[in-house]
Design an enzyme around this catalytic site. Structure first.
Site, PDB file in Angstrom:
ATOM      1  CE  LYS A   6       8.538   2.504   7.214  1.00  0.00           C
ATOM      2  NZ  LYS A   6       8.541   3.886   7.748  1.00  0.00           N
ATOM      3  CB  VAL A  45      -0.957   0.020   1.213  1.00  0.00           C
ATOM      4  CG1 VAL A  45      -1.973  -1.099   1.105  1.00  0.00           C
ATOM      5  CG2 VAL A  45      -0.179  -0.094   2.534  1.00  0.00           C
ATOM      6  N   GLY A  46       2.156   1.115   0.090  1.00  0.00           N
ATOM      7  CA  GLY A  46       3.011   2.295   0.076  1.00  0.00           C
ATOM      8  C   GLY A  46       4.470   1.923   0.141  1.00  0.00           C
ATOM      9  CB  SER A  47       7.312   2.075  -1.435  1.00  0.00           C
ATOM     10  OG  SER A  47       7.074   2.966  -2.500  1.00  0.00           O
ATOM     11  CB  VAL A  79       3.651   0.489   4.236  1.00  0.00           C
ATOM     12  CG1 VAL A  79       2.519   0.214   5.221  1.00  0.00           C
ATOM     13  CG2 VAL A  79       4.694   1.409   4.874  1.00  0.00           C
ATOM     14  CE1 TYR A 112      16.148   6.322   5.227  1.00  0.00           C
ATOM     15  CE2 TYR A 112      14.128   7.268   6.103  1.00  0.00           C
ATOM     16  CZ  TYR A 112      15.436   7.411   5.682  1.00  0.00           C
ATOM     17  OH  TYR A 112      16.021   8.637   5.706  1.00  0.00           O
ATOM     18  N   GLY A 113      11.698   1.592   3.322  1.00  0.00           N
ATOM     19  CA  GLY A 113      11.010   0.314   3.289  1.00  0.00           C
ATOM     20  C   GLY A 113       9.639   0.412   2.661  1.00  0.00           C
ATOM     21  CG  ASP A 162       7.732  13.179  10.460  1.00  0.00           C
ATOM     22  OD1 ASP A 162       7.711  14.304   9.920  1.00  0.00           O
ATOM     23  OD2 ASP A 162       7.936  12.131   9.826  1.00  0.00           O
TER      24      ASP A 162
END
Length: 847
Positions: free
Chosen positions: A49, A26-28, A34, A31-32, A140
């Site tokens: 993750k 579902v995402g990138s 998801v 650093y890695g 953040d």
């Protein structure tokens, strides 16, 4: 040797796939990746993750943070399920939030309503109040880290463990984070000391603006420039731009959250008492309505700011132009017949050239290397796999932002007042190298790799030192070589290219041309900027040559960098645009509606930003000239645009793959602006902008560069034209660090940055032609000059004519020489007739 990673008791060592089944990515991130995952025992969804760890990562910090995050249990914080370490990969399993991030949401829906922003801010502050009472801070907060569940609950993500992992792994990455949500005390931490949890309150205020304006303040600025401005003592907190759209309560909330002095900034608990987040009616229903807008856009009015400049009057049918393919000898012009008899060297690659080779910028295992000007050597380019990364170039002794520290005399200095720069420039050893040991700063520019112009036209022609022995060259069979699908290269000899016709009967009025190689298909394209839009020609399909429209607006300038096409295109006014080439070509292949109704035909504000393949560059309206340069000392790439009343400077930011604003200078430019080129000066962070050429002040100085100093905070430009004779210059380009080619009337001169001829006993530094030059291309050791009815090549070594084409029946025009030389010809008796298009093809380095 690093000790192996040893997980604490809180991190499970067993195979995570025994507990979780990955459903889809579902995402990138940096650093890695998801993944959406499902617990195989309970069926409960989770977000996983996966991060690849390497020796040297500070795993003790990660263990500590994982232990701490387990204690955080709050309805506004993403729940932590557990962690696994398997095969040097860390799996972090968290609560799955099906609604996605607020950033993803507003990319589709447009700005949130004031009530929706108030609801999100209240829930965010509740989560922060809990964290702060636990002695933790998020650090953040931004739209991308605030998630919604399917039921409209607000959850804070990416704090604690994620923040520590990011900080740990960032040590091995050359990545600068986004500072736009950063509090001033964090930006100035090195100057003023530490910060506390109140930095999260500042981020809430910035996020409130982000949700209402679709981006945080200063988002168009280069991150380093934004950091610099925030750390200055006179920095003023941002505000909502539209005073009438939002209530006074919302304006006041933002003002209080963005209190510059952290000692006066309220805590999360105190800010929760503000009327904006304490008003009635703030419920999950507001978030559910937002999610429905994402899922069912047809039930809601589309968001639009009504920018008339974005509306396209063109028909929605894709515009295709086919070549007439007149190939018989009887139909060929005299010049076309002579084209076959002449062979040319490859174009010279400038040391200040910004673009990457062959679209291979994403392939770190390959470097590109060719050696120009080597007698008897192969002139082509070899591609080799490197085993050891090359060393970084030495860091120049420059200040990051030198405006405040420059002495007064330096602030007002220009090239014509500079002392001898050759003495200050770092001495670079120039020799042919094995591809595995080419320094980065030299690899990216072929001139610096061998016996370039600076060596051929050198003030010290007699070599005083013997070059070190060259390492044994590896057999070319040892290295893989990418295949480029275009016109076939000729054998690698010094004179092995000729002009080849690629299109017959083009009806377009072409203003400029460049080239691009698709990184996946390896097809080579010529990209044309025309009065009717941007068109492409696939050189791998010349048997049925067609020009396809890529973008429908008038275009006068093009440049390709990292698979991104920069263009100067016209809506209501001219403006800089950025085009995602890979995505645009992918879209063009889609069948059905997508192939005919393209995303660039929608107004920018109607199309979700996430899917916009073409975007305007902010603050560039009215731009009428552009230039791009690479600083060979630092590797930084700059784009400079000439506006109606000033100059805009942008810098390429690799992590975001785009040019971002550095500075804007307001002052009148010469009119007409015949020259607009950047010149890189040693020990200056930003280039100088040359806007005119004048006659030299003494006999040794043949030209004087009239420049604008972008490094100064006050005195930017010289008194242009004061006491000096302006010259009608045709072309100015910096070939190497202290080598500039200047074309004036019938002459081509090779000068240094002081405007003095680069003297040499063996090579000519000044070439004369018997016609007024209209444009020039610098080849390996000669210059190809174009005039109305032909072209002539002259050698730097002998000052003799090397090639010549003259055809009074045709009018020639150089369209582009950026990596591929593109030429146009029309009949003299009918200048409005359709044109023929040619490229200088045959050299491997053309591809």
């Amino acid at each position: 040797m690093e000790a192996p990673l040893r997980p604490a008791a809180d991190i499970l060592r067993r195979n995570p796939q025994h507990d979780y089944e990955l459903v889809q990515r579902v995402g990138s991130g940096t650093y890695g990746d998801v993944y959406k995952a499902r617990n195989v025992h309970t069926g409960e969804l989770a977000a996983v993750k996966i991060i690849k760890l390497e020796p040297g990562d500070d795993f003790s910090l990660i263990q500590q943070e994982i232990f701490m995050v387990k204690e955080c249990k709050h309805c506004n914080i993403v729940a932590y399920f557990g962690s696994y370490l398997s095969r040097e990969k860390l799996w972090i399993c968290m609560e799955y939030c099906g609604g996605g991030s607020l950033q993803d949401i507003y990319h589709v829906t447009g700005p949130l309503s004031e009530m929706q922003i108030a609801y999100v801010c209240r829930e965010t502050l509740q989560g922060l109040a809990y964290l702060h009472t636990k002695g933790k801070m998020h650090r953040d907060i931004k739209g991308a880290n605030i998630l919604l569940t399917d039921h409209g609950d607000v959850k804070l993500a990416d704090f604690g463990v994620a923040a520590k992992i990011t900080a740990t792994i960032a040590k091995r990455k050359s990545f600068i984070g986004t500072p736009y949500w950063m509090a001033p005390e964090v930006a100035a931490v090195e100057k003023n000391g530490g910060y506390n949890q109140l930095c999260d309150i500042w981020a809430v205020g910035i996020t409130a603006i982000e949700l209402g304006e679709l981006q945080p303040p200063m988002f168009d600025l280069h991150p380093m420039r934004a950091l610099f401005l925030m750390s200055k003592s006179n920095f003023q907190p941002p505000k909502l731009k539209d005073k009438t759209k939002w209530s006074s309560t919302f304006h006041n909330f933002v003002k209080i959250a963005l209190t510059k002095n952290p000692k006066k900034r309220p805590t999360a608990e105190r800010l929760l008492t503000h009327t904006f987040v304490g008003q009635p009616g703030l419920s999950r229903a507001l978030a559910v309505e937002l999610l429905d807008k994402v899922s069912n856009p047809d039930n809601h009015a589309p968001y639009s700011e009504g920018d008339e400049d974005d509306l396209e009057p063109h028909a929605i049918i894709r515009h295709t132009i086919r070549s007439t393919n007149r190939n018989s000898r009887a139909e060929r012009t005299a010049s076309e017949i002579n084209f076959d008899k002449l062979q040319f060297e490859p174009p010279l690659r400038k040391e200040t050239e910004a673009r990457d080779e062959m679209g291979l910028s994403s392939e770190p295992n390959f470097i590109l290397h060719w050696n120009p000007f080597v007698d008897g050597a192969n002139t082509g380019r070899s591609t080799s796999k490197r085993a050891i990364p090359p060393p970084l170039p030495p860091k120049p002794r420059v200040n990051t932002y030198p405006e405040d520290s420059l002495p007064d005399e330096e602030k007002s200095s220009t090239i014509k007042r500079c002392p001898d720069l050759e003495a200050r420039a770092p001495q670079v050893l120039r020799r042919q190298s094995s591809p595995s040991c080419v320094p980065v700063a030299e690899t990216s520019s072929s001139i610096g790799n061998g016996d370039g112009i600076s060596k051929l036209i050198s003030e010290n022609t007699e070599g005083s030192a013997q070059a070190p022995q060259l390492p044994r060259k590896k057999d070319k069979r040892d290295f893989p070589k990418p295949t480029i699908n275009g016109l076939p290269p000729t054998p690698k000899v010094l004179m092995g290219a000729c002009f080849s016709k690629v299109f017959d009967g083009c009806p377009l009025k072409i203003n400029c041309a460049t080239s691009w190689i698709h990184p996946d298909t390896k097809d080579q394209y010529i990209i044309f900027g025309t009065e009717d839009g941007i068109y492409t020609l696939n050189l791998n399909e010349l048997h049925e040559a067609t020009m396809e429209q890529l973008f429908p607006r008038k275009c006068t300038w093009l440049y390709v960098i990292n698979n991104t096409l920069m263009s100067l295109s016209e809506g209501k006014t001219f403006q800089l645009y950025s085009h995602n080439l890979i995505a645009l070509f992918e879209q063009a292949k889609k069948p059905g509606l997508a192939a005919h109704i393209q995303t660039h035909r929608f107004p920018d504000r109607i199309l979700p930003r996430k899917f916009a393949l073409t975007t305007k560059i902010p603050d560039t309206k009215g731009c009428h000239k552009c230039c791009i340069v690479r600083n060979p000392y630092t590797g930084h790439k700059y784009l400079c645009g000439a506006l109606q009343s000033g100059i805009v400077l942008l810098q390429w930011y690799e992590p975001m793959q785009k040019f971002m604003l550095i500075k804007h200078f307001d002052f009148p430019l010469p009119s007409p602006l015949n020259v607009f080129e950047m010149l890189v000066i040693p020990e200056q962070e930003y280039p100088m902008v040359c806007v005119a050429i004048s006659k030299g002040s003494d006999s040794s100085q043949v030209v004087q560069f009239e420049t604008i100093n972008l490094n100064s905070a006050s005195s930017w430009f010289t008194e242009i034209g004061a006491g000096s004779q302006q010259l009608d210059s045709i072309h100015v380009t910096q070939l190497e660090r202290d080598t500039v080619l200047v074309c004036l009337d019938k002459f081509v001169k090779i000068v240094n940055l002081q405007g003095k001829l680069k003297s040499s006993k063996k090579l000519a530094s000044e070439l004369s032609f018997d016609f007024r030059i209209e444009s020039v291309v610098c080849l390996q050791d000669s210059v190809l000059a174009f005039w109305k009815h032909g072209m002539q090549g002259k050698s730097f070594k002998s000052d003799e004519v090397t090639q010549e084409i003259s055809d009074e029946t045709r009018v020639f025009r150089l369209l582009g020489s950026d990596r591929v030389v593109v030429l146009e010809s029309r009949p003299t008796e009918n200048p409005a007739a359709h044109s023929n298009l040619y490229i200088l093809a045959g050299h491997e380095n053309s591809y």
